[in-house]
Design a protein around this motif. Structure first.
Motif, mmCIF file in Angstrom:
data_model
loop_
_atom_site.group_PDB
_atom_site.id
_atom_site.type_symbol
_atom_site.label_atom_id
_atom_site.label_comp_id
_atom_site.label_asym_id
_atom_site.label_seq_id
_atom_site.Cartn_x
_atom_site.Cartn_y
_atom_site.Cartn_z
ATOM 1 N N LEU A 199 34.577 -46.428 -38.674
ATOM 2 C CA LEU A 199 35.712 -45.674 -38.121
ATOM 3 C C LEU A 199 37.027 -46.142 -38.746
ATOM 4 C CD1 LEU A 199 34.708 -45.579 -34.338
ATOM 5 C CD2 LEU A 199 34.821 -43.625 -35.895
ATOM 6 N N GLY A 200 37.147 -47.446 -38.939
ATOM 7 C CA GLY A 200 38.355 -47.978 -39.557
ATOM 8 C C GLY A 200 38.510 -47.519 -40.995
ATOM 9 N N ALA A 201 37.413 -47.516 -41.750
ATOM 10 C CA ALA A 201 37.465 -47.098 -43.147
ATOM 11 C C ALA A 201 37.857 -45.629 -43.264
ATOM 12 C CB ALA A 201 36.110 -47.341 -43.818
ATOM 13 N N LEU A 202 37.285 -44.783 -42.418
ATOM 14 C CA LEU A 202 37.624 -43.356 -42.447
ATOM 15 C C LEU A 202 39.097 -43.144 -42.086
ATOM 16 C CD1 LEU A 202 34.422 -41.851 -40.771
ATOM 17 C CD2 LEU A 202 35.060 -41.759 -43.192
ATOM 18 N N SER A 203 39.601 -43.916 -41.121
ATOM 19 C CA SER A 203 41.011 -43.804 -40.724
ATOM 20 C C SER A 203 41.931 -44.207 -41.869
ATOM 21 C CB SER A 203 41.282 -44.678 -39.493
ATOM 22 O OG SER A 203 40.454 -44.316 -38.413
ATOM 23 N N LEU A 204 41.619 -45.310 -42.527
ATOM 24 C CA LEU A 204 42.442 -45.767 -43.648
ATOM 25 C C LEU A 204 42.363 -44.806 -44.826
ATOM 26 C CD1 LEU A 204 41.628 -49.583 -43.556
ATOM 27 C CD2 LEU A 204 43.864 -48.548 -43.161
ATOM 28 N N LEU A 205 41.179 -44.262 -45.071
ATOM 29 C CA LEU A 205 41.008 -43.301 -46.159
ATOM 30 C C LEU A 205 41.869 -42.067 -45.920
ATOM 31 C CD1 LEU A 205 39.353 -42.612 -48.750
ATOM 32 C CD2 LEU A 205 37.716 -41.475 -47.238
ATOM 33 N N ALA A 206 41.845 -41.558 -44.690
ATOM 34 C CA ALA A 206 42.627 -40.364 -44.362
ATOM 35 C C ALA A 206 44.125 -40.642 -44.461
ATOM 36 C CB ALA A 206 42.269 -39.881 -42.953
ATOM 37 N N PHE A 207 44.561 -41.815 -43.978
ATOM 38 C CA PHE A 207 45.983 -42.127 -43.998
ATOM 39 C C PHE A 207 46.480 -42.351 -45.424
ATOM 40 C CE2 PHE A 207 49.619 -45.059 -43.646
ATOM 41 C CZ PHE A 207 50.445 -44.283 -42.834
ATOM 42 N N ALA A 208 45.694 -43.077 -46.227
ATOM 43 C CA ALA A 208 46.094 -43.317 -47.616
ATOM 44 C C ALA A 208 46.159 -42.011 -48.392
ATOM 45 C CB ALA A 208 45.119 -44.280 -48.282
ATOM 46 N N ALA A 209 45.219 -41.106 -48.139
ATOM 47 C CA ALA A 209 45.232 -39.805 -48.820
ATOM 48 C C ALA A 209 46.437 -38.980 -48.378
ATOM 49 C CB ALA A 209 43.935 -39.057 -48.536
ATOM 50 N N ALA A 210 46.736 -39.010 -47.078
ATOM 51 C CA ALA A 210 47.853 -38.218 -46.559
ATOM 52 C C ALA A 210 49.193 -38.712 -47.091
ATOM 53 C CB ALA A 210 47.857 -38.256 -45.030
ATOM 54 N N THR A 211 49.300 -40.002 -47.356
ATOM 55 C CA THR A 211 50.548 -40.580 -47.870
ATOM 56 C C THR A 211 50.531 -40.732 -49.394
ATOM 57 O OG1 THR A 211 49.682 -42.806 -47.457
ATOM 58 C CG2 THR A 211 51.044 -41.815 -45.732
ATOM 59 N N ARG A 212 49.520 -40.145 -50.034
ATOM 60 C CA ARG A 212 49.376 -40.157 -51.499
ATOM 61 C C ARG A 212 49.313 -41.578 -52.063
ATOM 62 N NH1 ARG A 212 53.287 -35.122 -53.534
ATOM 63 N NH2 ARG A 212 52.297 -33.530 -52.233
ATOM 64 N N GLN A 213 48.657 -42.461 -51.333
ATOM 65 C CA GLN A 213 48.470 -43.833 -51.804
ATOM 66 C C GLN A 213 46.999 -44.174 -52.015
ATOM 67 O OE1 GLN A 213 51.134 -47.000 -50.507
ATOM 68 N NE2 GLN A 213 51.909 -45.636 -48.921
ATOM 69 N N MET B 293 33.800 -50.935 -48.275
ATOM 70 C CA MET B 293 32.763 -51.872 -48.687
ATOM 71 C C MET B 293 32.210 -52.629 -47.483
ATOM 72 S SD MET B 293 33.044 -55.098 -51.334
ATOM 73 C CE MET B 293 33.996 -56.067 -50.176
ATOM 74 N N ALA B 294 33.102 -53.071 -46.583
ATOM 75 C CA ALA B 294 32.673 -53.801 -45.392
ATOM 76 C C ALA B 294 31.787 -52.923 -44.510
ATOM 77 C CB ALA B 294 33.892 -54.277 -44.604
ATOM 78 N N ALA B 295 32.148 -51.641 -44.362
ATOM 79 C CA ALA B 295 31.357 -50.721 -43.540
ATOM 80 C C ALA B 295 29.957 -50.536 -44.109
ATOM 81 C CB ALA B 295 32.070 -49.377 -43.433
ATOM 82 N N LEU B 296 29.848 -50.404 -45.425
ATOM 83 C CA LEU B 296 28.536 -50.235 -46.056
ATOM 84 C C LEU B 296 27.674 -51.481 -45.859
ATOM 85 C CD1 LEU B 296 29.519 -48.448 -49.409
ATOM 86 C CD2 LEU B 296 28.367 -47.439 -47.421
ATOM 87 N N LEU B 297 28.262 -52.657 -46.054
ATOM 88 C CA LEU B 297 27.508 -53.901 -45.896
ATOM 89 C C LEU B 297 27.059 -54.093 -44.441
ATOM 90 C CD1 LEU B 297 29.672 -56.299 -48.105
ATOM 91 C CD2 LEU B 297 27.396 -55.422 -48.633
ATOM 92 N N ALA B 298 27.970 -53.868 -43.505
ATOM 93 C CA ALA B 298 27.635 -54.052 -42.093
ATOM 94 C C ALA B 298 26.591 -53.036 -41.646
ATOM 95 C CB ALA B 298 28.891 -53.936 -41.237
ATOM 96 N N THR B 299 26.675 -51.802 -42.151
ATOM 97 C CA THR B 299 25.692 -50.776 -41.800
ATOM 98 C C THR B 299 24.309 -51.155 -42.308
ATOM 99 O OG1 THR B 299 27.375 -49.039 -41.820
ATOM 100 C CG2 THR B 299 25.079 -48.344 -42.041
ATOM 101 N N ALA B 300 24.242 -51.674 -43.531
ATOM 102 C CA ALA B 300 22.962 -52.101 -44.090
ATOM 103 C C ALA B 300 22.341 -53.216 -43.245
ATOM 104 C CB ALA B 300 23.150 -52.566 -45.530
ATOM 105 N N VAL B 301 23.157 -54.179 -42.816
ATOM 106 C CA VAL B 301 22.664 -55.278 -41.983
ATOM 107 C C VAL B 301 22.187 -54.747 -40.626
ATOM 108 C CG1 VAL B 301 23.318 -57.396 -40.785
ATOM 109 C CG2 VAL B 301 24.112 -56.995 -43.115
ATOM 110 N N ALA B 302 22.966 -53.847 -40.019
ATOM 111 C CA ALA B 302 22.599 -53.295 -38.709
ATOM 112 C C ALA B 302 21.292 -52.496 -38.790
ATOM 113 C CB ALA B 302 23.727 -52.416 -38.185
ATOM 114 N N LEU B 303 21.141 -51.671 -39.816
ATOM 115 C CA LEU B 303 19.923 -50.875 -39.969
ATOM 116 C C LEU B 303 18.700 -51.757 -40.194
ATOM 117 C CD1 LEU B 303 21.251 -47.946 -42.206
ATOM 118 C CD2 LEU B 303 20.576 -47.828 -39.790
#
Length: 315
Positions: free
Chosen positions: A64-78, A211-221
């Motif tokens: 959820l954090g990664a998606l939020s940061l991705l959306a905000f960075a895209a919206a601010t053109r960063q 990257m953190a989300a992918l690693l944590a998801t792999a560990v959880a699965l």
């Protein structure tokens, strides 16, 4: 003896894309917000792990954090591909602070009361001070040294080793994981402060948390049954707070603060998080707020006041 700042090339990054760190006043506002939001988040995490497996929760908040940061960075053109020179920082923050630290504290909070967990996870000054003295060349004046000693005395009072159940393996595991998390975060604070920045915290944050989300998801699965979630409106509200706010915003803000303020000051100020966490845990979860707790909170508050005064005189 006054504090000394880092050389400009180490602390301020390049003059191009990355620019310099944010102004000190902005960093202090962000630091205060992080202290409040992360303090509240300790009882929130304690509540969430009662409704879903801990590693699945860690993966969810990072996603959820990664998606939020991705959306905000895209919206601010960063939103841009990280520069090769920032790859060590991407790996350091993404793996150590966001992945390992989050997984460790999420597992530990199952076995340790939320207020106590917050205390142990923020014992970073124990590690940051010697690391910053050796690797960053920071100086500790007498007032800041006094604040460090008083604040850590407050942590020791709150920890209260005499009340610790040394014979319970899960309790030992939880407390050990929290101390390890504090050490890992301390190393990361020093690295962020010393790195020669090219990008900005916002241009790097979506990639780090992704990257953190992918690693944590792999560990959880691999280790948990992700279907074992007790879904409810209450859980959704807690996840919304934990993902975009306590994870996306706070991790970005913390990296921004680490870049702008001395490592020792940042680590000492973070002692305010367990203070907030202990009070909120008492009000929300009914965890006892004893005379010992109040004494420890008072010592930490006095230590933080001494550090703030030292930095004000230096500024």
């Amino acid at each position: 003896m006054p504090d000394t700042s880092l050389p400009k090339t180490a602390a301020d990054g390049d003059a191009g894309q990355g620019g310099g760190p944010v102004p000190r006043s902005t960093a202090l506002v962000l630091l205060l917000l992080v202290i409040l939001l992360w303090g509240v988040n300790w009882p929130v995490m304690k509540e969430v792990v009662g409704h879903m497996p801990p590693l699945t929760f860690a993966a969810s908040r990072l996603l959820l954090g990664a998606l939020s940061l991705l959306a905000f960075a895209a919206a601010t053109r960063q939103l841009r591909v990280p520069h090769r020179g920032d790859l060590p920082l991407l790996l350091s923050v993404g793996f150590m602070q966001m992945t390992v630290f989050t997984l460790l504290v999420t597992v530990a909070v199952q076995h340790v009361p939320a207020g106590r967990a917050g205390i142990l996870a923020y014992t970073t000054p124990l590690w940051v001070v010697p690391l910053a003295l050796v690797f960053l060349g920071e100086r500790v004046g007498w007032l800041k040294a006094l604040g460090l000693l008083v604040g850590l005395a407050g942590v020791l009072v709150l920890f209260n080793p005499s009340a610790f159940d040394w014979a319970a393996p899960p309790v030992l595991l939880g407390n050990g994981l929290l101390m390890l998390a504090a050490l890992i975060w301390a190393v990361n604070i020093v690295h962020v402060r010393a790195h020669r920045w090219i990008g900005t915290p916002l241009t790097l944050a979506p990639w780090q948390m992704g990257m953190a989300a992918l690693l944590a998801t792999a560990v959880a699965l691999a280790l948990e049954d992700v279907s074992r979630i007790d879904w409810s409106g209450h859980l959704v509200v807690l996840l919304v707070y934990n993902g975009p706010i306590a994870t996306a915003f706070c991790f970005w803000a913390m990296v921004t603060v680490n870049r702008a303020l001395p490592a020792i000051t940042t680590s000492l100020a973070m002692l305010g998080v367990p203070v907030v966490g202990l009070v909120v845990s008492a009000l929300w979860l009914g965890e006892p707020l004893t005379l010992t707790n109040l004494a420890g909170l008072g010592l930490i508050g006095a230590g933080l006041a001494a550090v703030a005064l030292a930095d004000t005189r230096r500024a």
